[in-house]
Design an enzyme around this catalytic site. Sequence first.
Site, mmCIF file in Angstrom:
data_model
loop_
_atom_site.group_PDB
_atom_site.id
_atom_site.type_symbol
_atom_site.label_atom_id
_atom_site.label_comp_id
_atom_site.label_asym_id
_atom_site.label_seq_id
_atom_site.Cartn_x
_atom_site.Cartn_y
_atom_site.Cartn_z
ATOM 1 N N ASP A 60 0.981 -1.284 0.092
ATOM 2 C CA ASP A 60 -0.067 0.009 0.067
ATOM 3 C C ASP A 60 0.849 1.248 0.021
ATOM 4 O OD1 ASP A 60 -2.320 1.312 -0.171
ATOM 5 O OD2 ASP A 60 -2.259 1.640 2.419
ATOM 6 N N TYR B 290 1.096 5.731 -0.547
ATOM 7 C CA TYR B 290 0.682 7.053 0.269
ATOM 8 C C TYR B 290 1.047 8.157 -0.624
ATOM 9 C CZ TYR B 290 0.593 9.983 4.627
ATOM 10 O OH TYR B 290 0.360 10.721 5.476
ATOM 11 N N HIS C 222 -3.809 14.247 0.518
ATOM 12 C CA HIS C 222 -4.165 13.181 1.780
ATOM 13 C C HIS C 222 -2.952 13.249 2.749
ATOM 14 C CE1 HIS C 222 -5.072 9.766 4.136
ATOM 15 N NE2 HIS C 222 -3.939 9.038 3.906
ATOM 16 N N ARG D 172 0.576 15.371 13.061
ATOM 17 C CA ARG D 172 1.940 16.114 13.698
ATOM 18 C C ARG D 172 1.626 17.441 13.502
ATOM 19 N NH1 ARG D 172 3.087 11.988 10.142
ATOM 20 N NH2 ARG D 172 3.286 13.586 8.473
ATOM 21 N N GLU E 246 -10.548 3.967 3.663
ATOM 22 C CA GLU E 246 -9.328 4.570 2.598
ATOM 23 C C GLU E 246 -9.759 4.262 1.479
ATOM 24 O OE1 GLU E 246 -5.375 3.717 3.774
ATOM 25 O OE2 GLU E 246 -5.668 5.061 5.452
ATOM 26 N N GLU F 297 -9.222 3.807 -2.310
ATOM 27 C CA GLU F 297 -7.760 3.641 -2.946
ATOM 28 C C GLU F 297 -8.235 3.065 -4.243
ATOM 29 O OE1 GLU F 297 -4.671 2.298 -1.047
ATOM 30 O OE2 GLU F 297 -5.405 2.861 0.899
ATOM 31 N N ASP G 29 -9.028 0.289 1.743
ATOM 32 C CA ASP G 29 -8.045 -0.236 2.790
ATOM 33 C C ASP G 29 -8.447 0.150 4.272
ATOM 34 O OD1 ASP G 29 -6.090 -1.695 3.683
ATOM 35 O OD2 ASP G 29 -4.431 -0.072 3.298
ATOM 36 N N ARG H 286 -7.830 3.788 13.115
ATOM 37 C CA ARG H 286 -7.038 5.156 13.502
ATOM 38 C C ARG H 286 -6.380 5.332 14.730
ATOM 39 N NH1 ARG H 286 -5.611 6.410 8.279
ATOM 40 N NH2 ARG H 286 -7.574 6.956 7.066
ATOM 41 N N GLN I 165 -3.704 2.608 14.907
ATOM 42 C CA GLN I 165 -2.452 3.086 13.856
ATOM 43 C C GLN I 165 -1.641 4.205 14.533
ATOM 44 O OE1 GLN I 165 -4.157 5.162 10.463
ATOM 45 N NE2 GLN I 165 -2.115 5.332 9.415
ATOM 46 N N TYR J 46 2.377 3.353 14.802
ATOM 47 C CA TYR J 46 2.948 3.669 13.607
ATOM 48 C C TYR J 46 4.161 4.405 13.799
ATOM 49 C CZ TYR J 46 2.448 8.779 13.009
ATOM 50 O OH TYR J 46 2.515 10.008 12.842
ATOM 51 N N LYS K 177 -3.974 -1.605 10.242
ATOM 52 C CA LYS K 177 -4.297 -1.577 8.651
ATOM 53 C C LYS K 177 -4.524 -3.122 8.313
ATOM 54 C CE LYS K 177 -3.407 2.346 6.919
ATOM 55 N NZ LYS K 177 -4.293 3.367 6.107
ATOM 56 N N THR L 229 -8.753 -5.558 3.910
ATOM 57 C CA THR L 229 -8.616 -4.638 2.693
ATOM 58 C C THR L 229 -9.398 -5.386 1.789
ATOM 59 O OG1 THR L 229 -6.005 -4.353 3.150
ATOM 60 C CG2 THR L 229 -7.084 -3.965 1.019
ATOM 61 N N THR M 41 -4.814 6.313 0.053
ATOM 62 C CA THR M 41 -5.850 7.141 0.134
ATOM 63 C C THR M 41 -6.087 8.064 -1.062
ATOM 64 O OG1 THR M 41 -6.043 6.799 2.304
ATOM 65 C CG2 THR M 41 -7.698 8.484 1.421
ATOM 66 N N GLU N 210 -9.767 12.685 7.398
ATOM 67 C CA GLU N 210 -9.753 13.949 6.673
ATOM 68 C C GLU N 210 -11.099 14.564 6.669
ATOM 69 O OE1 GLU N 210 -7.054 13.907 3.063
ATOM 70 O OE2 GLU N 210 -7.840 11.783 3.223
#
Length: 405
Positions: A125, A127, A132, A141, A198, A200, A232, A236, A239, A243, A252, A256, A345, A359
Site C-alpha cells: 500500500d 501513500y 491526503h 503531527r 480509505e 484507493e 483499505d 486510526r 494506527q 506507527y 491496517k 482490505t 488514500t 480527513e
Amino acid sequence: MPEQNPFDLAEGDPFGPHTLPYGVFSTADAPGLRRLGVRYGRHVLDLAALPDAVPGLVPAPHAALLGAATLNPLLAAGRPVWQEVRAAIRTALTGPAHRTAVAPLLRPLDDVTLHLPFEVADYVDFYSSEHHATNVGRIFRPDAAALPPNWKHLPIGYHGRAGTVVVTGTPVVRPHGQRKGPQDPAPVFGPSTRLDIEAEVGFVVGTPSALHAPVGLAGFRDHVFGVCLVNDWSARDIQAWEYVPLGPFLGKSFATSVSAWITPLDAFDTARTAPPTRDVAPLPYLDDADAEPGGLDLRIEVRLNGEVISRPPFASMYWTAAQQLAHMTVNGASLRTGDLYASGTVSGPEPDQLGCLLELTKGNGPYLQDGDEVTLTAWAPGPDGGRIGLGEVTGRVLPAAELPA
C-alpha cells in the site's frame, strides 16, 4: 415483463464492450465450481464455455487458461495473451454472427455469486496523494511539517497482509488492538473506536519479474494486468499509537476490500492524463517526463449508508502507478503473479473530495459505527464519450469478535 436481451445494453452502461472486466463466479446449481467470467452490462459471460461454444475464436493455446478457477493462470500468461483473449471476448459479445452461440453463456449478474478474482501473492500500500498526506500530517503531527522530508522524492509505501485481502461484500469485523490518546498515562486494549475507510485504487500484477531485475517505468504495461477499487480499512486509534517508528501494522492488516472485477489496463487508454506538476525533480528511475501520461482520470464516489460523502479524483495523485511499480522493484525485489499494490488514500483539494473519515472530520470523528456500510464506485472517461466502469467495493462493519480466554 419479457426477459432482457443480454446484448442490448442500457444507454451509457459503463460495462460495455470497451470495459470487459474479469471476475470469478459460481452458480446456485454448482456452488463449489468457480469459473472465470467477464462482465457485460448486467450479465456475466462464462469464459470456460466460450472456446467450445465458438470454436476457433479463442486461440487454442489460450483456451485452457479460461477454464481455471482463478485469474492467476491468465495473469501469468503475459500481455500479448491478455490482448488476444480480450479481442476474442469482444468479438464474441459484439459480433452478430456469434449471438446465437454466445447468448446461453450470458448469466444474469443477480443469479451468480462473485468471489475474490485472483490469489493475492503480496500486498503493498502506498501513500501517494499529496492532499491526503498533507491533511493527515497536520492532524497527526500538528507541531511538525505536514509532509515528511522524503515524500516528494519517493513513493512511500508499506507491505500489508495478503491473507486479509477480501472480496467486496465480505463483512469487516471491528479489530482489537492497543490505543493511547495523547493525554492517556498508558495504553489500553480493546476494540477500535476510530474505524475508518480509505478510498484507493489497486493494480494487479500479471507477468512476474526475476529477483534482482528492477522493472522500469516502461515495463508498467507489460507487468500490470488491471485495475480495481480498494477500501483499505484503517483503525486510526490503533494506527496512531503503533506507527512510530516502523509504520502501519495492526491498524491496517485486519481487512482490505477489493472489487470482484479487475478491469484490464488497456481499457483506460482514453483516461490517461498527466500527473500534477511536481516541484521536486524525481531521480532518473522515477522521471516520467518523457513517458506516456502516467495518471488516470478516475472519478471515485464514496457512500456511507447510501449517502454520498465524497468524490475523490484519482487524477490528482502525485505519484503514478508506473512510478510506484518502478520504486517497488528498484532494489531488486521481484514481482509475483497476483501481487496487488494500492495507491494509498485518494483525496483531492476540495472538502468534498477527501477519501477517508479522518480527513472529512479533521480527526474529530464520528468514525464508523457497527452496522455501517461503505460502498466505493468509480468510472473513467471511455471512447466516444462513454464510460469505463470499475466494480464496486462494499463492506459492512460488524461488532468486534470475542477474544479467546
